[in-house]
Design a protein around this motif. Structure first.
Motif, PDB file in Angstrom:
ATOM      1  N   PHE A 251       0.837  -1.207   0.000  1.00 28.75           N
ATOM      2  CA  PHE A 251       0.000   0.000   0.000  1.00 28.75           C
ATOM      3  C   PHE A 251       0.873   1.258   0.000  1.00 28.75           C
ATOM      4  O   PHE A 251       0.556   2.248  -0.672  1.00 28.75           O
ATOM      5  N   GLU A 252       1.983   1.224   0.749  1.00 28.27           N
ATOM      6  CA  GLU A 252       2.865   2.391   0.799  1.00 28.27           C
ATOM      7  C   GLU A 252       3.498   2.665  -0.567  1.00 28.27           C
ATOM      8  O   GLU A 252       3.645   3.815  -0.978  1.00 28.27           O
ATOM      9  N   ILE A 253       3.851   1.600  -1.269  1.00 32.32           N
ATOM     10  CA  ILE A 253       4.487   1.757  -2.579  1.00 32.32           C
ATOM     11  C   ILE A 253       3.489   2.235  -3.624  1.00 32.32           C
ATOM     12  O   ILE A 253       3.771   3.151  -4.411  1.00 32.32           O
ATOM     13  N   LEU A 254       2.317   1.649  -3.644  1.00 33.04           N
ATOM     14  CA  LEU A 254       1.347   1.918  -4.708  1.00 33.04           C
ATOM     15  C   LEU A 254       0.509   3.162  -4.452  1.00 33.04           C
ATOM     16  O   LEU A 254      -0.020   3.763  -5.397  1.00 33.04           O
ATOM     17  N   GLN A 302       2.588  -8.626  -6.115  1.00 34.49           N
ATOM     18  CA  GLN A 302       3.356  -8.653  -7.361  1.00 34.49           C
ATOM     19  C   GLN A 302       3.380  -7.268  -8.013  1.00 34.49           C
ATOM     20  O   GLN A 302       4.412  -6.839  -8.535  1.00 34.49           O
ATOM     21  N   LEU A 303       2.227  -6.584  -7.984  1.00 35.75           N
ATOM     22  CA  LEU A 303       2.152  -5.243  -8.566  1.00 35.75           C
ATOM     23  C   LEU A 303       3.074  -4.278  -7.821  1.00 35.75           C
ATOM     24  O   LEU A 303       3.778  -3.454  -8.424  1.00 35.75           O
ATOM     25  N   ALA A 304       3.081  -4.385  -6.490  1.00 34.05           N
ATOM     26  CA  ALA A 304       3.943  -3.525  -5.687  1.00 34.05           C
ATOM     27  C   ALA A 304       5.416  -3.818  -5.966  1.00 34.05           C
ATOM     28  O   ALA A 304       6.242  -2.902  -6.094  1.00 34.05           O
ATOM     29  N   ASP A 305       5.745  -5.116  -6.074  1.00 29.12           N
ATOM     30  CA  ASP A 305       7.129  -5.500  -6.347  1.00 29.12           C
ATOM     31  C   ASP A 305       7.568  -4.978  -7.716  1.00 29.12           C
ATOM     32  O   ASP A 305       8.688  -4.452  -7.867  1.00 29.12           O
ATOM     33  N   LYS A 306       6.712  -5.096  -8.725  1.00 28.75           N
ATOM     34  CA  LYS A 306       7.023  -4.617 -10.060  1.00 28.75           C
ATOM     35  C   LYS A 306       7.203  -3.104 -10.073  1.00 28.75           C
ATOM     36  O   LYS A 306       8.125  -2.555 -10.697  1.00 28.75           O
ATOM     37  N   THR A 307       6.328  -2.399  -9.355  1.00 27.51           N
ATOM     38  CA  THR A 307       6.412  -0.928  -9.288  1.00 27.51           C
ATOM     39  C   THR A 307       7.690  -0.495  -8.590  1.00 27.51           C
ATOM     40  O   THR A 307       8.388   0.453  -9.024  1.00 27.51           O
ATOM     41  N   GLU A 308       8.059  -1.187  -7.526  1.00 30.27           N
ATOM     42  CA  GLU A 308       9.265  -0.838  -6.778  1.00 30.27           C
ATOM     43  C   GLU A 308      10.503  -1.056  -7.636  1.00 30.27           C
ATOM     44  O   GLU A 308      11.439  -0.238  -7.628  1.00 30.27           O
ATOM     45  N   ARG A 309      10.555  -2.140  -8.395  1.00 30.69           N
ATOM     46  CA  ARG A 309      11.701  -2.420  -9.267  1.00 30.69           C
ATOM     47  C   ARG A 309      11.818  -1.364 -10.353  1.00 30.69           C
ATOM     48  O   ARG A 309      12.936  -0.921 -10.689  1.00 30.69           O
ATOM     49  N   ALA A 310      10.655  -0.949 -10.904  1.00 32.68           N
ATOM     50  CA  ALA A 310      10.682   0.062 -11.973  1.00 32.68           C
ATOM     51  C   ALA A 310      11.221   1.388 -11.456  1.00 32.68           C
ATOM     52  O   ALA A 310      11.926   2.112 -12.176  1.00 32.68           O
TER      53      ALA A 310
END
Length: 313
Positions: A251-254, A302-310
């Motif tokens: 939630f913090e990332i997205l 998975q969405l948060a992990d992908k966003t963080e990597r980007a």
């Protein structure tokens, strides 16, 4: 046994049913309670009950509706757990004619192995009455605090399948199974049990059963918390805490970009940290399966992990 007695007494007190439903109930009670049998070279009907109210209901129905003489015979049976009291409704004179009237025999004088076709294909009132009669004859219900079940012991596999099909017509999934050479139809889902009790005419008992079950669940949860040093519970608590922390981090990332269905699933995980996936699915609006709730939480992470990597690139 007290609650089970109350259920059967409540069912026996129903007076508003029309004749076809009463006949369906009586037929099911005779079929599941014992049925037509040969004794000393002649046919009799003997149906055995653990509820005096149920036995009296069938006796009165046979005498008033079918115009046949029926006797009520108390029977005491010694068991390892103590003396068990049962009540037999017995028809000796005209038993074969009664069996024909009730549908226990078909037009070719053959024993009906399941339930009569006119009941199985009858209206919903008849279906409810057949389930009511079967339960009054051989039904059992879990005690509060135990694993939830509602079960009927059936005389034949055909009778079990007929009862399972009748439950399906009521919108309830029941399982026909064999246990120690006896055929049974079982409901395990607490919501399905509560609904079935309401449908067959025991709303007061349904409320009492549900209330005691919920109280038992609450006490069980309190006991589990009081004994939190148990290794399995420590592992479960650790896994739940880790899952909640991952969701919180997602939630913090997205931020506000979380899709609504994934946000709702994640919020359920945060709000009910010690709940199972199945419980989370039931809490969702509308309710979903545990696989669906697990899939949404997984996609959120998975969405948060992908966003963080980007963002790192």
């Amino acid at each position: 046994m007290a609650l089970l007695d109350d259920v059967k007494s409540e069912l026996a007190a129903i007076e508003s049913e029309l004749a076809p439903a009463k006949m369906a109930q009586a037929t099911a009670m005779m079929r599941f309670g014992g049925g037509l049998r040969p004794v000393n070279g002649r046919a009799i009907i003997r149906a055995s009950f653990d509820s005096l109210d149920a036995a009296q209901w069938l006796q009165e129905m046979i005498q008033q509706h079918y115009q046949r003489e029926a006797s009520l015979v108390p029977v005491s049976v010694e068991t390892p757990a103590g003396v068990v009291h049962r009540y037999d409704v017995v028809v000796e004179r005209g038993a074969t004619a009664l069996a024909l009237q009730a549908g226990l025999l078909d037009s070719r004088m053959r024993l009906v192995k399941g339930l009569p076709a006119e009941i199985v294909s009858g209206n919903i009132a008849q279906i409810k009455a057949a389930w009511r009669g079967a339960f009054m004859a051989r039904g059992s219900l879990s005690a509060p605090g135990k694993a939830s079940y509602m079960e009927i012991i059936c005389p034949t596999q055909e009778a079990a399948m007929a009862l399972q099909g009748a439950a399906r017509r009521l919108g309830i999934g029941a399982r026909a199974r064999q246990v120690r050479s006896s055929e049974r139809v079982t409901l395990r889902d607490p919501d399905a049990i509560e609904r079935m009790l309401n449908l067959i005419g025991a709303p007061r008992s349904a409320r009492e059963w549900t209330g005691k079950r919920v109280d038992g669940d609450s006490r069980g949860k309190a006991n589990r918390l009081a004994n939190f040093d148990d290794a399995n519970m420590r592992r479960s608590a650790k896994a739940a805490a880790e899952a909640s922390e991952k969701v919180r981090h997602a939630f913090e990332i997205l931020g506000d970009s979380v899709p609504e269905n994934l946000r709702a699933a994640g919020q359920l995980r945060l709000d009910h940290g010690d709940a199972s996936l199945e419980e989370l699915g039931r809490l969702a609006e509308p309710p979903i399966t545990k696989d669906a709730i697990a899939g949404r939480i997984r996609r959120l992470l998975q969405l948060a992990d992908k966003t963080e990597r980007a963002r790192r690139q």
